[in-house]
Motif scaffolding. Structure first.
Motif, mmCIF file in Angstrom:
data_model
loop_
_atom_site.group_PDB
_atom_site.id
_atom_site.type_symbol
_atom_site.label_atom_id
_atom_site.label_comp_id
_atom_site.label_asym_id
_atom_site.label_seq_id
_atom_site.Cartn_x
_atom_site.Cartn_y
_atom_site.Cartn_z
ATOM 1 N N VAL A 507 -7.626 -96.406 129.297
ATOM 2 C CA VAL A 507 -6.641 -95.341 129.083
ATOM 3 C C VAL A 507 -6.295 -95.241 127.600
ATOM 4 N N SER A 508 -6.092 -96.378 126.945
ATOM 5 C CA SER A 508 -5.737 -96.381 125.524
ATOM 6 C C SER A 508 -6.887 -95.859 124.663
ATOM 7 N N ALA A 509 -8.119 -96.124 125.079
ATOM 8 C CA ALA A 509 -9.274 -95.613 124.337
ATOM 9 C C ALA A 509 -9.311 -94.088 124.385
ATOM 10 N N ILE A 510 -8.962 -93.522 125.534
ATOM 11 C CA ILE A 510 -8.917 -92.057 125.652
ATOM 12 C C ILE A 510 -7.840 -91.495 124.729
ATOM 13 N N SER A 511 -6.658 -92.117 124.738
ATOM 14 C CA SER A 511 -5.575 -91.663 123.858
ATOM 15 C C SER A 511 -5.940 -91.865 122.391
ATOM 16 N N LEU A 512 -6.626 -92.966 122.091
ATOM 17 C CA LEU A 512 -7.060 -93.248 120.721
ATOM 18 C C LEU A 512 -7.997 -92.156 120.222
ATOM 19 N N LEU A 513 -8.849 -91.660 121.103
ATOM 20 C CA LEU A 513 -9.747 -90.578 120.708
ATOM 21 C C LEU A 513 -8.947 -89.353 120.271
ATOM 22 N N SER A 662 6.712 -96.892 136.481
ATOM 23 C CA SER A 662 5.811 -97.587 135.555
ATOM 24 C C SER A 662 4.942 -96.592 134.795
ATOM 25 N N GLY A 663 4.489 -95.530 135.487
ATOM 26 C CA GLY A 663 3.691 -94.506 134.809
ATOM 27 C C GLY A 663 4.500 -93.733 133.791
ATOM 28 N N LEU A 664 5.771 -93.477 134.119
ATOM 29 C CA LEU A 664 6.647 -92.758 133.198
ATOM 30 C C LEU A 664 6.864 -93.567 131.917
ATOM 31 N N ALA A 665 6.986 -94.881 132.064
ATOM 32 C CA ALA A 665 7.119 -95.741 130.880
ATOM 33 C C ALA A 665 5.782 -95.876 130.147
ATOM 34 N N ALA A 666 4.683 -95.860 130.910
ATOM 35 C CA ALA A 666 3.359 -96.040 130.308
ATOM 36 C C ALA A 666 2.988 -94.888 129.383
ATOM 37 N N ILE A 667 3.419 -93.671 129.720
ATOM 38 C CA ILE A 667 3.050 -92.518 128.895
ATOM 39 C C ILE A 667 3.640 -92.633 127.496
ATOM 40 N N ILE A 668 4.739 -93.376 127.360
ATOM 41 C CA ILE A 668 5.338 -93.588 126.038
ATOM 42 C C ILE A 668 4.337 -94.277 125.112
ATOM 43 N N GLY A 669 3.656 -95.285 125.643
ATOM 44 C CA GLY A 669 2.680 -96.004 124.826
ATOM 45 C C GLY A 669 1.489 -95.151 124.453
ATOM 46 N N GLN A 670 1.055 -94.284 125.385
ATOM 47 C CA GLN A 670 -0.132 -93.471 125.121
ATOM 48 C C GLN A 670 0.142 -92.363 124.116
ATOM 49 N N THR A 671 1.293 -91.704 124.220
ATOM 50 C CA THR A 671 1.623 -90.687 123.213
ATOM 51 C C THR A 671 1.870 -91.325 121.856
ATOM 52 N N LEU A 695 -2.293 -103.244 121.290
ATOM 53 C CA LEU A 695 -3.011 -103.402 122.553
ATOM 54 C C LEU A 695 -3.122 -104.872 122.937
ATOM 55 N N ALA A 696 -3.440 -105.716 121.970
ATOM 56 C CA ALA A 696 -3.561 -107.149 122.246
ATOM 57 C C ALA A 696 -2.224 -107.733 122.700
ATOM 58 N N LEU A 697 -1.158 -107.408 121.958
ATOM 59 C CA LEU A 697 0.165 -107.901 122.350
ATOM 60 C C LEU A 697 0.623 -107.271 123.656
ATOM 61 N N GLY A 698 0.258 -105.997 123.860
ATOM 62 C CA GLY A 698 0.633 -105.318 125.096
ATOM 63 C C GLY A 698 -0.004 -105.960 126.310
ATOM 64 N N ILE A 699 -1.261 -106.387 126.181
ATOM 65 C CA ILE A 699 -1.923 -107.082 127.293
ATOM 66 C C ILE A 699 -1.224 -108.408 127.572
ATOM 67 N N PHE A 700 -0.874 -109.120 126.501
ATOM 68 C CA PHE A 700 -0.146 -110.387 126.680
ATOM 69 C C PHE A 700 1.185 -110.153 127.391
#
Length: 730
Positions: A507-513, A662-671, A695-700
């Motif tokens: 998901v983050s790779a798509i947003s990164l693009l 969780s999805g509503l909070a997740a979109i904050i990171g992607q935008t 991303l690394a800290l987010g996974i942790f």
């Protein structure tokens, strides 16, 4: 994906153009690595007066820290007053009201005033010093037309009149009058001062000599006022440059316009080109764009963008000594470090540190006069920027990079294809509509870039910043739907964590693009110098949130039965059920909480925000910044990224009730990923590194949150089983 192979092929083609454009931008940024530091003469003079050392001593010490220049303002009536020179200055109306003035001034002055030849907007300068009078008169005669001023008296009491108008008048603001009952009376305004007190009179030879004797060079700063701007003034200034051998490496203009604007700027442009002088663009105190100076953008373009961004150590930064639990100037160092590494600043106009306001009534501060504090800060700054391949020296500039329309068109096609791909999933477009829209987009994009290139690139960047994070959340919803309804529950926790981490990365790779599209399509030099900026940051944050709500309803509906959730689609039944829902108090409370959180989130976005980070958050940011090459964004690794992993975990465990939040909070990171690349003055490599760290800290953090939730869930079930057992025993 087979149904959208053409759209994916267009996106892939645009990625090649994106890569080529970003490579050119990165090459330009990588050659811009030298930072200049220039001292402010007047501030250092004030600091030296509070210290036990001379101003020359301080200049010599800073020369040892890598400083080469001292910025010196042209003298003015105002600067002479600030230096306690022997002169008095009045507005015209004040002179009439001065008690006993007839006993003070010579007869010719009294006669002149009696004839009412002084207006309330004029500036009247008086002195008994022949030397001071000669300096002021010489400056006026050598720079301005004789119609702009008049010598009233050349006797023992010297008097000069500067002819002013309402355009130069300066008034005090918020001056209200009240009666005994506290009722406001109509305010009475008279000019308090005038811009004419700031017009340049020439440079002080003694100050020039002091700077040069300390081993430093003079960076002259003439004051420009277009109402008095004539070719005569420009010639006098340029003559001073030659006479005192003080050609500036960078022109930092004082006043509301650049030297020579609007009628004689060609003279200045020619001089700057012949002498390899860069234009200085002073960043505003809110760290967005530059201080408005008429003619500056025209000058920069005429110099083919031979310009540097200038960071002035604003008073609020000077006062950051012993700030945020630091023992010295560490936070000031942080401010300079961020300016240089994150905002393409290559010229620092440095001012000494301050602390301890003397009184609450007057804005007077004590300067820090411990040289060791300055040495420590400079050494720390130099070491930190060295990690980015930067050094102190003669400020470097960026090559004037431009993005060709052909590449803009290819990238625009990819953004259009991604938009149609998103719509095709939401609205179930048939092939005819889908490819009809694509054909229209492929035709309109190049035409729009030809007609309005500087508008179209912003439009495309804004669409990219909205569409790609939304596509990422579409993938999240698709996978969550699959885990929830089409897969058996997997009880192995580490498998759930691995799936959650994998999906977060995708998901983050798509947003990164999307972020890379923004960074590439807006790679023009005017964006890198922040002469122009990316607009629509708040829109790009808000639209994906709304879009995610629509996507979630399409996949999971509103109060759908499980059997109805096999095929995701937007259905009128869901909307009807929602609209006719019985409103409960808990719903209202929930809506208010979400609204408050949303307001704070949007208010924190941007530069001109009234909601600032807490002290604890600022301290955490500094810790991360001091230990990492780029500071990851808190809202990404604390909220957005872990929330997405939790959402996958909930789907795997069939906990549908928590997936939406969780999805509503997740979109904050992607935008936020796309927003990171919208800061166009930040080098691309730094934005990429920041996102990788997040991303690394987010996974942790995501793993930690999942483990904490799993522990809480098991404790809850154990307590529930114990209660049931006790009830059975009872």
């Amino acid at each position: 994906m087979k149904k959208n192979v053409v759209l994916l092929a267009v996106i892939l083609l645009s990625v090649f153009a994106l890569g080529s454009t970003l490579s050119a931008r990165i090459a330009v940024e990588s050659n811009n690595k030298v930072v200049d530091v220039v001292l402010d003469y007047s501030e250092f003079e004030g600091m030296a007066n509070q210290s036990e050392e001379t101003l020359g001593w301080w200049f010599e010490k800073f020369k040892g820290l890598g400083v080469q220049y001292v910025g010196l303002q042209e003298e003015s009536i105002e600067s002479l007053l600030m230096e306690n020179q022997q002169l008095e200055v009045f507005m015209g109306w004040q002179l009439f009201q001065e008690a006993g003035w007839r006993e003070i001034y010579p007869s010719e002055v009294i006669e002149y005033i009696d004839n009412e030849e002084i207006s309330e907007y004029d500036v009247v300068v008086t002195t008994k010093s022949q030397e001071l009078f000669d300096f002021i008169l010489s400056g006026l005669e050598g720079r301005y037309s004789s119609e702009e001023f008049k010598v009233i008296s050349r006797e023992e009491y010297f008097v000069i009149q500067l002819h002013g108008t309402i355009r130069e008048a300066l008034y005090r603001n918020n001056l209200n009058l009240v009666d005994m009952d506290g009722k406001l009376s109509a305010p009475r305004h008279k000019p308090y001062a005038s811009k004419l007190m700031q017009v340049g009179l020439g440079f002080d030879e003694g100050k020039i000599r002091l700077i040069e004797e300390s081993g430093l060079k003079v960076l002259p700063r003439p004051y420009t006022y277009k109402e008095w701007m004539q070719e005569k003034y420009i010639e006098a200034v340029l003559t001073d440059f030659e006479t005192y051998e003080m050609k500036p490496p960078v022109f930092i203009f004082s006043g509301g316009e650049v030297l020579g604007y609007p009628n004689h700027h060609e003279i200045v442009i020619k001089y700057m080109l012949e002498n390899n002088i860069k234009a200085g663009m002073i960043e505003t105190s809110v760290q967005r764009s530059h201080i408005e100076q008429e003619g500056l953008n025209l000058l920069v373009r005429s110099l083919n963008y031979d310009a540097v961004r200038v960071f002035s150590v604003w008073p609020y930064i000077q006062e950051n000594f012993e700030y945020l639990n630091y023992e010295g100037a560490e936070e000031i160092e942080n401010n300079l470090y961020r300016a240089v590494t994150e905002r393409n600043i290559r010229f620092i106009f440095f001012k000494p540190f301050k602390k301890d306001q003397l009184t609450t009534r007057f804005d007077q501060f004590i300067y820090i006069t411990d040289y060791d504090e300055y040495e420590k800060m400079f050494q720390g700054l130099e070491a930190r920027i060295a990690e980015h391949g930067m050094t102190l020296g003669r400020s470097s500039v960026m090559e004037p990079i431009r993005v060709r329309i052909a590449k803009q068109t290819l990238m625009g096609w990819g953004i259009v294809a991604a938009s149609i791909l998103l719509l095709s999933y939401l609205l179930k477009l048939n092939r005819k509509v889908k490819y009809g829209l694509l054909a229209i987009g492929l035709l309109m994009v190049p035409a729009a870039f030809v007609v309005r290139p500087m508008l179209m690139d912003k439009v495309m960047a804004l669409i990219a910043a909205m569409v790609f994070p939304t596509l990422g959340m579409l993938y999240f919803s698709h996978k969550s739907h699959q885990y929830l309804y089409k897969e058996n529950r997997n009880n192995k926790l580490y498998h759930q964590i691995l799936y959650a981490a994998r999906d977060l990365i995708i998901v983050s790779a798509i947003s990164l693009l999307g972020g890379l599209f923004v960074a590439a399509i807006l790679s023009h030099i005017e964006y890198l110098l922040e002469m122009d900026i990316f607009r629509g940051v708040k829109i790009s944050q808000m639209v994906p949130i709304v879009a995610f709500v629509v996507i979630y309803i399409a996949y999971f509906g509103y109060r759908r039965k499980t059997a109805d959730n096999q095929e995701p689609a937007l259905r009128t039944k869901d909307i009807r059920t929602f609209l006719f829902e019985d409103i409960k108090i808990i719903y209202v409370i929930f809506a208010l909480v979400i609204g408050a959180v949303g307001y704070i989130y949007m208010a924190r976005t941007g530069h001109e925000t009234n909601i600032q980070a807490s002290t604890a958050e600022l301290i955490l940011r500094n810790i991360l910044e001091e230990n990492l090459l780029a500071r990851p964004r808190n809202k990404e690794f604390f909220i957005g990224f872990p929330a997405l992993m939790l959402g996958i975990y909930f789907a795997k465990n069939k906990i549908k009730s928590l997936m939406f939040l969780s999805g509503l909070a997740a979109i904050i990171g992607q935008t936020s990923i796309a927003n990171t690349f919208s800061h166009l003055r930040t080098p691309v490599y730094l934005s990429v590194i920041r996102t990788v760290y997040s991303l690394a800290l987010g996974i942790f953090m995501g793993i930690l949150y999942i483990l904490l939730f799993e522990i809480a869930k098991r404790l809850f079930y154990r307590i529930k089983q114990m209660n049931l057992f006790q009830q059975e025993q009872g």
